[in-house]
Write a protein that holds these residues in place. Structure first.
Motif, short mmCIF file in Angstrom:
data_model
loop_
_atom_site.label_atom_id
_atom_site.label_comp_id
_atom_site.label_asym_id
_atom_site.label_seq_id
_atom_site.Cartn_x
_atom_site.Cartn_y
_atom_site.Cartn_z
N SER A 65 0.83 -1.21 0.00
CA SER A 65 0.00 0.00 0.00
C SER A 65 0.86 1.26 0.00
CB SER A 65 -0.93 0.01 1.21
OG SER A 65 -1.92 -0.97 1.08
N ASP A 66 1.92 1.25 0.80
CA ASP A 66 2.82 2.40 0.84
C ASP A 66 3.50 2.61 -0.52
OD1 ASP A 66 2.15 2.69 3.50
OD2 ASP A 66 4.07 1.89 4.26
N ALA A 67 3.90 1.51 -1.15
CA ALA A 67 4.53 1.60 -2.47
C ALA A 67 3.53 2.16 -3.48
CB ALA A 67 5.05 0.24 -2.92
N ALA A 68 2.28 1.71 -3.40
CA ALA A 68 1.25 2.21 -4.32
C ALA A 68 1.08 3.72 -4.17
CB ALA A 68 -0.08 1.50 -4.05
N ALA A 69 1.07 4.21 -2.94
CA ALA A 69 0.92 5.64 -2.71
C ALA A 69 2.10 6.43 -3.30
CB ALA A 69 0.79 5.93 -1.21
N LYS A 70 3.30 5.90 -3.13
CA LYS A 70 4.48 6.59 -3.67
C LYS A 70 4.50 6.55 -5.19
CE LYS A 70 7.15 6.03 0.51
NZ LYS A 70 8.26 5.36 1.18
N ASP A 91 -2.78 0.65 -8.58
CA ASP A 91 -4.00 -0.13 -8.35
C ASP A 91 -3.67 -1.61 -8.19
OD1 ASP A 91 -5.54 2.19 -8.54
OD2 ASP A 91 -6.27 1.74 -10.57
N ASP A 92 -2.75 -2.10 -9.01
CA ASP A 92 -2.37 -3.51 -8.95
C ASP A 92 -1.60 -3.82 -7.66
OD1 ASP A 92 -3.63 -3.84 -11.38
OD2 ASP A 92 -1.77 -3.73 -12.54
N LEU A 93 -0.77 -2.89 -7.22
CA LEU A 93 -0.08 -3.07 -5.93
C LEU A 93 -1.10 -3.10 -4.79
CD1 LEU A 93 2.98 -0.70 -6.45
CD2 LEU A 93 3.08 -3.19 -6.13
N GLU A 94 -2.10 -2.24 -4.86
CA GLU A 94 -3.16 -2.23 -3.84
C GLU A 94 -3.94 -3.54 -3.85
OE1 GLU A 94 -3.87 -0.47 -1.35
OE2 GLU A 94 -2.94 1.47 -1.69
#
Length: 129
Positions: A65-70, A91-94
């Motif tokens: 989730s943190d990676a998705a935000a970044k 979206d895919d990371l989430e």
């Protein structure tokens, strides 16, 4: 058994992120180049960060989730096609984060890393354009 399955899900999700880690290489525009490089670094760090939490799906999910935000934030800096592709990667990371959260709740399912691989390729192409 549940711990082993959770670890397996984590390893599969990490594998998807590793394939996406080569998603973008520096392009010509300096802001786009910086954003793409930052996304490569962030995505590339996910496997090692998540592997520290293989027995804790919630913590591993937070890494994704943190990676998705970044990735989203860097995509906005680049704009255009890079932003659009970065949104899909995020979206895919989430989605992978949700699979890990579900695993922590006992709802085990295999992650679909093919979407992340595909969106990573689109991001690579957008960064290289």
């Amino acid at each position: 058994m549940r711990t082993q399955t959770t670890r397996l899900l984590g390893v599969l999700a990490i594998g998807g992120a590793m394939l996406a880690a080569t998603a973008c290489l520096p392009g010509s525009d300096s802001e786009k180049t910086a954003a793409c490089q930052a996304m490569v670094e962030e995505i590339g760090a996910v496997p090692s960060k998540a592997s520290q939490h293989l027995s804790n799906p919630g913590a591993a999910a937070q890494v994704y989730s943190d990676a998705a935000a970044k990735v989203r934030a860097e995509g906005r800096k680049a704009g255009g096609d890079v932003q659009e592709a970065a949104e899909q990667v995020a979206d895919d990371l989430e989605e992978l984060a949700q699979v890990l959260r579900d695993a922590g709740s006992g709802n085990l399912r295999m992650p679909d890393t093919s979407k992340l691989i595909s969106s990573g390729a689109k991001l690579r192409d957008a960064c290289n354009a």
